[in-house]
Scaffold this motif. Structure first.
Motif, short mmCIF file in Angstrom:
data_model
loop_
_atom_site.label_atom_id
_atom_site.label_comp_id
_atom_site.label_asym_id
_atom_site.label_seq_id
_atom_site.Cartn_x
_atom_site.Cartn_y
_atom_site.Cartn_z
N ARG A 50 0.85 -1.19 0.00
CA ARG A 50 0.00 0.00 0.00
C ARG A 50 0.88 1.24 0.00
N ASP A 51 0.46 2.24 -0.73
CA ASP A 51 1.34 3.41 -0.87
C ASP A 51 1.65 4.08 0.47
N ASP A 52 0.67 4.03 1.40
CA ASP A 52 0.86 4.69 2.70
C ASP A 52 1.98 4.06 3.52
#
Ligand code: PRT
Ligand code: ZN
Length: 293
Positions: A50-52
């Motif tokens: 996930r980008d986060d």
């Protein structure tokens, strides 16, 4: 020695990130869960997450490189008060452009940032928002939401929002008006500041050179045309960013030549029309796949 690069598993950044690596000649043997993939052509493996999670993974050296939105890294740095920064931007990548903006309900009486004083502002980027508010000397209340930020004013959980905008369609659909751009952002390549062996540094250098080549090739075009010999100088001046062109004789036409040149900037219709006015015929503009400076 192998390095690891993290990219978004699925979402707006995922396909373009993988595509860029592919254009750099890096292919991966995908594992079944697609979380970790072995790099086949370079000692560079892929981590899809996930980008986060990417800034944290980079900081912890779970990966040494990453492609992610500048918005995500900026928020992470501000949230963790990372000074000096532990993550370094190596290249902006010219995809997934958007902006973090403040938007207010259509009927909201907005003059300037001071209109936000005391207001509740829904956002997924509270630290970046706080930084913006303090740069304007405004005291407001960020309300952290991880999604569906744009409906917060209708639900009464906030007065206004600060969210990513690209086309503006989402804002319009929710009767919101964009009033301030906090930051323009795009996807970028990052590394952490952990010390690497020479081999690791050399691998990063190689990747950067290839990315530069891909980016240059995307802007550059190969132009071929026929021209009167005496017009060659004028035509060369009309070609945006072209270096010395190649001239070839044309069989049976002593007064005319074929001219080939690489234009290092975009070639627009205007340029082609000017070339024609200068006497060029048979103008062909071709894409360039790869380029080594
Ligand atoms: O699952 P994961 O956590 O990995 O993905 P995500 O859902 O958090 O992120 P994703 O895939 O939506 O976006 C990834 C990155 O793409 C962002 O961090 C930005 O850097 C970039 N990006 C570019 C955008 C947009 N454009 C964008 N328009 N990210 C989100 N949006 C959203 C925005 O939040 C709003 O809801 O799209 C809507 C607005 O779009 P317009 O076109 O209607 O203005
Ligand atoms: Zn995300």
């Amino acid at each position: 020695m192998r390095l690891r690069i993290a990219i978004q598993k699925s979402g707006r950044l995922a396909d373009a990130s993988l595509e860029l690596l592919k254009k750099c000649g890096i292919t991966f043997a995908h594992s079944r869960d697609r979380l970790f993939s072995f790099g086949r052509t370079l000692p560079l493996d892929l981590l899809c997450v996930r980008d986060d999670d990417i800034p944290q993974l980079l900081q912890e050296n779970a990966c040494q490189l990453a492609i992610v939105g500048q918005n995500t890294v900026r928020e992470f740095e501000l949230e963790n008060d990372n000074s000096p920064p532990l993550i370094e931007e190596l290249r902006s990548l010219d995809f997934c452009h958007c902006r973090l903006s403040v938007a207010v309900p259509e009927k909201f009486d907005y003059r300037d940032a001071t209109s936000l004083a005391g207001r509740k502002i829904a956002t997924s980027y509270p630290a970046t928002l706080r930084d913006f508010l303090s740069s304007r000397g405004v005291d407001a209340v960020p309300v952290r939401l991880s999604g569906s930020v744009e409906i917060a004013p209708q639900l009464g959980t906030a007065d206004v929002i600060a969210d990513l905008v690209s086309t503006g369609t989402t804002l319009k659909a929710n009767h919101l008006r964009e009033v301030e751009t906090i930051r323009n952002v795009q996807a970028a390549l990052y590394r952490n500041r952990c010390v690497l062996h020479d081999e690791g540094e050399a691998l990063i250098d190689k990747l950067l050179k290839r990315i530069d080549g891909v980016q240059q090739a995307a802007e550059s075009k190969y132009v071929m045309l026929h021209a009167p010999r005496e017009a060659v100088e004028r035509i060369t001046r009309l070609l945006p960013g072209a270096e010395s062109p190649t001239l070839l004789p044309l069989e049976g036409e002593p007064g005319r030549v074929a001219l080939h040149a690489v234009c290092r900037e975009a070639v627009f219709w205007d340029h082609i029309e000017e070339l024609r006015d200068a006497g060029a015929t048979a103008v062909l503009v071709l894409p360039i796949e790869k380029m080594l400076a």
